[in-house]
Design a protein around this motif. Structure first.
Motif, PDB file in Angstrom:
ATOM      1  N   ASN A   1      64.993  60.326  46.039  1.00 50.31           N
ATOM      2  CA  ASN A   1      64.269  59.318  45.263  1.00 50.31           C
ATOM      3  C   ASN A   1      64.296  57.979  46.000  1.00 50.31           C
ATOM      4  O   ASN A   1      65.256  57.641  46.678  1.00 50.31           O
TER       5      ASN A   1
ATOM      6  N   CYS B   1      71.376  56.728  40.841  1.00 47.84           N
ATOM      7  CA  CYS B   1      70.097  57.446  40.829  1.00 47.84           C
ATOM      8  C   CYS B   1      70.084  58.315  39.572  1.00 47.84           C
ATOM      9  O   CYS B   1      71.134  58.632  39.011  1.00 47.84           O
TER      10      CYS B   1
ATOM     11  N   ARG C   1      59.585  59.168  42.905  1.00 44.58           N
ATOM     12  CA  ARG C   1      60.016  60.498  43.330  1.00 44.58           C
ATOM     13  C   ARG C   1      59.104  61.013  44.427  1.00 44.58           C
ATOM     14  O   ARG C   1      57.930  60.683  44.482  1.00 44.58           O
TER      15      ARG C   1
END
Length: 113
Positions: free
Chosen positions: A77, A5, A91
């Motif tokens: 996320n 991520c 997001r």
């Protein structure tokens, strides 16, 4: 599969029953999927081979119609894994900086069971 991520947290897909992974079927495909299940139940022959063939058709269409979705359990996320292999990240939106995203969006409706 393993990827990072943007927050730096590693996301792994190397086992089953992951609380941060889901399968997504678009609304445009949902009713085709349900129809295939109906056909398998209603129009399948009575032999074990017929039933096995119907189950394999359902599994095949499920695999072909779904997209993989992952959620980072550190920052929240969301990642969509599309075909051809490509990750797209989204997001969480928050009204204020103090809002924290829901990091359990992909958890089972049945809980840990």
């Amino acid at each position: 599969m393993k990827f990072l991520c943007e927050c730096g947290h590693a996301i792994y897909d190397q086992t089953d029953y992951l609380s941060y992974k889901a399968y997504l079927i678009s609304d445009q495909d949902w009713f085709n999927f349900l129809e295939e299940i109906d056909n398998a139940v209603e129009k399948t022959g009575s032999t074990p081979e017929d039933k096995e063939e119907a189950l394999m058709r359902i599994r095949s269409i499920a695999i072909n119609l779904t997209k993989l979705v992952y959620q980072c359990d550190k920052c929240g996320n969301i990642f969509f894994y599309n075909s051809p292999p490509q990750l797209e990240m989204f997001r969480s939106c928050s009204d204020t900086p103090s809002d924290t995203p829901n990091k359990g969006l992909l958890r089972s409706a049945k809980g840990e069971n």
